[in-house]
Enzyme design. Sequence first.
Site, PDB file in Angstrom:
ATOM      1  N   GLN A  37       0.843  -1.192   0.000  1.00 26.18           N
ATOM      2  CA  GLN A  37       0.000   0.000   0.000  1.00 26.18           C
ATOM      3  C   GLN A  37       0.884   1.250   0.000  1.00 26.18           C
ATOM      4  OE1 GLN A  37      -3.614  -0.567   2.892  1.00 26.18           O
ATOM      5  NE2 GLN A  37      -1.928  -1.807   3.682  1.00 26.18           N
TER       6      GLN A  37
ATOM      7  N   GLY B  70       2.743  -4.337   9.022  1.00 25.55           N
ATOM      8  CA  GLY B  70       2.738  -2.881   9.214  1.00 25.55           C
ATOM      9  C   GLY B  70       1.554  -2.170   8.613  1.00 25.55           C
ATOM     10  N   THR B  71       0.363  -2.782   8.703  1.00 21.34           N
ATOM     11  CA  THR B  71      -0.828  -2.097   8.218  1.00 21.34           C
ATOM     12  C   THR B  71      -1.932  -2.156   9.257  1.00 21.34           C
ATOM     13  OG1 THR B  71      -2.484  -1.936   6.435  1.00 21.34           O
ATOM     14  CG2 THR B  71      -1.634  -4.139   6.940  1.00 21.34           C
ATOM     15  N   SER B  72      -2.693  -1.061   9.371  1.00 19.22           N
ATOM     16  CA  SER B  72      -3.697  -0.947  10.440  1.00 19.22           C
ATOM     17  C   SER B  72      -5.001  -1.638  10.069  1.00 19.22           C
ATOM     18  CB  SER B  72      -3.982   0.533  10.743  1.00 19.22           C
ATOM     19  OG  SER B  72      -4.536   1.139   9.572  1.00 19.22           O
TER      20      SER B  72
ATOM     21  N   CYS C  35       2.307  17.949 -19.383  1.00 21.88           N
ATOM     22  CA  CYS C  35       2.620  16.546 -19.701  1.00 21.88           C
ATOM     23  C   CYS C  35       3.650  16.498 -20.839  1.00 21.88           C
ATOM     24  CB  CYS C  35       1.340  15.824 -20.128  1.00 21.88           C
ATOM     25  SG  CYS C  35       1.621  14.195 -20.836  1.00 21.88           S
TER      26      CYS C  35
ATOM     27  N   VAL D 266       3.728   3.996  -1.044  1.00 21.28           N
ATOM     28  CA  VAL D 266       4.085   4.663  -2.298  1.00 21.28           C
ATOM     29  C   VAL D 266       5.587   4.970  -2.359  1.00 21.28           C
ATOM     30  CG1 VAL D 266       1.784   5.598  -2.748  1.00 21.28           C
ATOM     31  CG2 VAL D 266       3.344   6.881  -1.268  1.00 21.28           C
TER      32      VAL D 266
ATOM     33  N   GLU E 125       1.125  -3.679  16.728  1.00 24.93           N
ATOM     34  CA  GLU E 125       0.009  -3.988  17.654  1.00 24.93           C
ATOM     35  C   GLU E 125      -1.125  -4.580  16.825  1.00 24.93           C
ATOM     36  OE1 GLU E 125      -0.514  -0.027  19.009  1.00 24.93           O
ATOM     37  OE2 GLU E 125      -1.430   0.650  17.144  1.00 24.93           O
TER      38      GLU E 125
ATOM     39  N   HIS F 207      -1.377   1.276  -4.415  1.00 20.10           N
ATOM     40  CA  HIS F 207      -1.797   2.679  -4.235  1.00 20.10           C
ATOM     41  C   HIS F 207      -0.873   3.634  -4.980  1.00 20.10           C
ATOM     42  CE1 HIS F 207      -3.989   1.586  -0.228  1.00 20.10           C
ATOM     43  NE2 HIS F 207      -4.640   1.186  -1.297  1.00 20.10           N
TER      44      HIS F 207
END
Length: 226
Positions: free
Chosen positions: A89, A173-175, A134, A91, A201, A107
């Site tokens: 997730q 490491g993701t909530s 661009c 970047v 946690e 993401h």
Amino acid sequence: MAERIVILTGAGISAESGLGTFRDGDGLWSRYDLNAVATPGGFARDPALVHEFYNARRANARAAAPNAAHRALARLERDWPGAVLIVTQNVDDLHERAGSRDVLHMHGELAQALCAACGARWPAPAAMAPGDSCPACAARAVRPDVVWFGEYPYHMDRIAKALRAADLFVAIGTSGHVYPAAGFVQEAAQAGARTLELNLEPSATASDFDAARFGPAGVIVPDWVA
Ligand code: BV8
């Protein structure tokens, strides 16, 4: 070790590299209004603020170094060729800089710029601004190549296929607050994978996992890979 491992990472794996998380005490969403800097509406309202937000994070990511957790995952991929897929997730490019090769940025990536008019992508400059045009179509429609809330994440077909085939799904490491990523553990479990959470946690989806180890990723990920 299992034959096919899907590893989902979030901001927590980059915390020990000095990159802020989103929802911890002093996280990014406590200092920035998510709706102002991580939605298409926010970008339409104030593109300068959004570019400033991502320019600062791009500079931080460039100055950061991969930590022991990123390096351990790169080692795992090297020791088990073809068995490990990282779906991140994040970047930042710390997985790639640690040596991981099979990484899907669902993401998007700070290191990429995107033209909202023609879809062209190119390496992002250090600082982007609303007036940038661009290089492919000259439209002044340049944005960071990241997936904002309400936008469809990248690589979803390949991710769904990998989750169906996985023997082991590991979240690091993701909530577990952001979907569809937070639902991957259930998709993998329904397809028969064992599931493991490695986090500081218990996450919001902790009860969906078969097993868990808690502590800083820089310690528990190398222990798990060893
Ligand atoms: C979408 C931009 C349609 C880039 C981000 C149900 C189903 C589908 C969608 C929704 C749904 N309910 C709501 C939605 C909409 C929304 C959503 O999920 N909202 C939430 C807030 C409820 N989702 C979307 O809009 C997504 N698009 O749904 O499209 C669709 C529908 C179905 C199927 C496909 C598509 C788009 C979501 C992407 C949004 N963009 N960021 C950027 O700026 O970075 S989200 C943002 O949150 C980041 O990308 C980040 O990666 C992501 C998740 O956060 P985490 O990585 O988990 O970070 P967080 O701070 O929350 O947690 C850190 C964790 O690490 C903590 O647990 C902490 O304890 C731990 N930790 C800290 N230190 C350490 C540590 N662990 C180990 N070691 C440490 N040292």
